[in-house]
Enzyme design. Sequence first.
Site, PDB file in Angstrom:
ATOM      1  N   CYS A 194      37.042  32.101  31.398  1.00  0.00           N
ATOM      2  CA  CYS A 194      36.561  31.530  32.652  1.00  0.00           C
ATOM      3  C   CYS A 194      36.044  30.102  32.510  1.00  0.00           C
ATOM      4  O   CYS A 194      35.682  29.474  33.507  1.00  0.00           O
ATOM      5  CB  CYS A 194      35.482  32.428  33.250  1.00  0.00           C
ATOM      6  SG  CYS A 194      36.049  34.126  33.452  1.00  0.00           S
TER       7      CYS A 194
ATOM      8  N   HIS B  19      27.407  29.141  37.168  1.00  0.00           N
ATOM      9  CA  HIS B  19      28.470  30.112  36.884  1.00  0.00           C
ATOM     10  C   HIS B  19      28.275  31.321  37.798  1.00  0.00           C
ATOM     11  O   HIS B  19      29.234  31.784  38.393  1.00  0.00           O
ATOM     12  CB  HIS B  19      28.424  30.503  35.415  1.00  0.00           C
ATOM     13  CG  HIS B  19      29.541  31.395  34.997  1.00  0.00           C
ATOM     14  ND1 HIS B  19      30.869  31.028  35.144  1.00  0.00           N
ATOM     15  CD2 HIS B  19      29.559  32.638  34.442  1.00  0.00           C
ATOM     16  CE1 HIS B  19      31.642  32.000  34.700  1.00  0.00           C
ATOM     17  NE2 HIS B  19      30.870  32.989  34.265  1.00  0.00           N
TER      18      HIS B  19
ATOM     19  N   GLU C  35      21.625  32.663  32.685  1.00  0.00           N
ATOM     20  CA  GLU C  35      21.863  31.272  33.077  1.00  0.00           C
ATOM     21  C   GLU C  35      20.614  30.646  33.696  1.00  0.00           C
ATOM     22  O   GLU C  35      20.284  29.488  33.411  1.00  0.00           O
ATOM     23  CB  GLU C  35      23.031  31.187  34.060  1.00  0.00           C
ATOM     24  CG  GLU C  35      23.376  29.752  34.450  1.00  0.00           C
ATOM     25  CD  GLU C  35      24.602  29.646  35.338  1.00  0.00           C
ATOM     26  OE1 GLU C  35      25.066  28.511  35.566  1.00  0.00           O
ATOM     27  OE2 GLU C  35      25.088  30.691  35.831  1.00  0.00           O
TER      28      GLU C  35
ATOM     29  N   LYS D   3      30.677  31.248  44.016  1.00  0.00           N
ATOM     30  CA  LYS D   3      31.412  32.498  43.787  1.00  0.00           C
ATOM     31  C   LYS D   3      30.961  33.586  44.756  1.00  0.00           C
ATOM     32  O   LYS D   3      31.665  34.584  44.940  1.00  0.00           O
ATOM     33  CB  LYS D   3      31.228  32.971  42.349  1.00  0.00           C
ATOM     34  CG  LYS D   3      31.921  32.100  41.306  1.00  0.00           C
ATOM     35  CD  LYS D   3      31.762  32.689  39.918  1.00  0.00           C
ATOM     36  CE  LYS D   3      32.413  31.817  38.856  1.00  0.00           C
ATOM     37  NZ  LYS D   3      31.653  30.582  38.595  1.00  0.00           N
TER      38      LYS D   3
ATOM     39  N   HIS E 270      35.331  35.248  41.944  1.00  0.00           N
ATOM     40  CA  HIS E 270      35.454  34.604  40.634  1.00  0.00           C
ATOM     41  C   HIS E 270      36.924  34.343  40.339  1.00  0.00           C
ATOM     42  O   HIS E 270      37.702  35.272  40.149  1.00  0.00           O
ATOM     43  CB  HIS E 270      34.836  35.508  39.576  1.00  0.00           C
ATOM     44  CG  HIS E 270      34.678  34.863  38.239  1.00  0.00           C
ATOM     45  ND1 HIS E 270      35.068  33.570  37.978  1.00  0.00           N
ATOM     46  CD2 HIS E 270      34.173  35.348  37.060  1.00  0.00           C
ATOM     47  CE1 HIS E 270      34.810  33.278  36.718  1.00  0.00           C
ATOM     48  NE2 HIS E 270      34.272  34.333  36.144  1.00  0.00           N
TER      49      HIS E 270
ATOM     50  N   PHE F 147      34.449  34.822  28.701  1.00  0.00           N
ATOM     51  CA  PHE F 147      34.493  35.838  27.652  1.00  0.00           C
ATOM     52  C   PHE F 147      34.847  35.159  26.326  1.00  0.00           C
ATOM     53  O   PHE F 147      35.705  34.281  26.267  1.00  0.00           O
ATOM     54  CB  PHE F 147      35.558  36.886  27.963  1.00  0.00           C
ATOM     55  CG  PHE F 147      35.160  37.914  28.997  1.00  0.00           C
ATOM     56  CD1 PHE F 147      33.899  37.911  29.572  1.00  0.00           C
ATOM     57  CD2 PHE F 147      36.062  38.893  29.384  1.00  0.00           C
ATOM     58  CE1 PHE F 147      33.543  38.869  30.510  1.00  0.00           C
ATOM     59  CE2 PHE F 147      35.711  39.858  30.322  1.00  0.00           C
ATOM     60  CZ  PHE F 147      34.455  39.840  30.882  1.00  0.00           C
TER      61      PHE F 147
END
Length: 420
Positions: free
Chosen positions: A168, A308, A319, A340, A345, A406
């Site tokens: 991502c 994010h 975060e 998002k 996403h 990831f």
Amino acid sequence: MSSIRRVVVTGIGAITPLGKTAPAYWEGLRSGTSGAAPITRFNAEKFKTRFACEVKDYNMTDYFDRKQGPKMDMFTQFGVIASDEAIADAGLLAEGGNIDKDRVGVIWGSGIGGLRSLQEECFQFERGDGTPRYSPFFIPRMIADSASGNISIKNGFRGPNFVTTSACASSNDAIIAAFNNIRLGLADVVVTGGSEAAITESGVGGFNALKAMSERNDDPASASRPYDKDRDGFVLGEGAGAIILEEYEHAKARGAKIYCEMIGGGMSSDAYHITAPDPSGSGVVLVMRNALRDAGIQPEDVDYINTHGTSTPLGDGAEIKAIETVFGEAAKKLNISSTKSMTGHLLGGAGGVEAVACILAMQHNIVPPTINLHTPDPEINQELNFTPNVAQEREVNVAMSNTFGFGGHNTSVIFRKLAE
């Protein structure tokens, strides 16, 4: 370092669950619209998650002829569409222009690439008699670099050309690579951003198996809820975001419209787990500090962070802890939002569409909201301004965009209104 060249944004493009152009996308963001709805790409009746943020009413033949379109996976189609808009917006191929195409690159991001094409060919083989009857277009459709390749071929751009794949974080890695290629004199212009089209049986089923996605099937529009106590996972999205990065003097010489300047990019790794974020947020602290250092600015100079913020129980909190560590008291003066909550996403395409959101937030001095934030998570500092549910007007001179993937990949990019 006087040899380092300035880099500006001269064009933008987007095809998203909120709209199929950058202006339509912005209107969806500004108005706090959710792009989530029941899946139409396949029959999801037996899946744990039966909704996603699809590009609405997408028809390949609206953009490509019947010969060319089927040669491209949907993620490549999305990339070409967004890039076409950005290229036209920048006037790169305008009649009478004098662009050296040897100095124009395409650096693109995609975390998964042609998942739809891979799945279709495997399904077809499994349904057959065991005789391999694969399409000659299978491999070119599937490989992630087909997006940058097709954009380059269509426009005759012969500069640096490749795809970054870092889950991502892919789009932001592409944007940073484009930025550095221009700063170091390896290109004058780069088409960059990212795309993804993973709303397929294998995409949805795979993320369900990881227990990463929301299962709020009774109310898809409220399912993506970053920072909300009742969040239960991310919502899968699709689409593409493209920006044109250009060397400042080159843009001025051709009289280009300039949206803003890109001033920094940071990268880091959690070095912790293949899917879970480091709960301490240490890798995120490092990436934001790296970006600020690269940009040559202080934390208090930042006005807006597009986080994010995927709506996962672990990721959101880590975060925000990192933002508090890096920004200190200045964190309370920031606007923070996760777009998002509206787009879902887009995986490897997230950084592309979120860069466009940051650029338009600066242009309009409006911060898009984090929708569906109704029950704030007590574990997340509520003294911060998450821009809950409604867009907020404020002067946005500097915007940061974070994306994490990831594998522990962390990226952060920073844009600033142009200072002559």
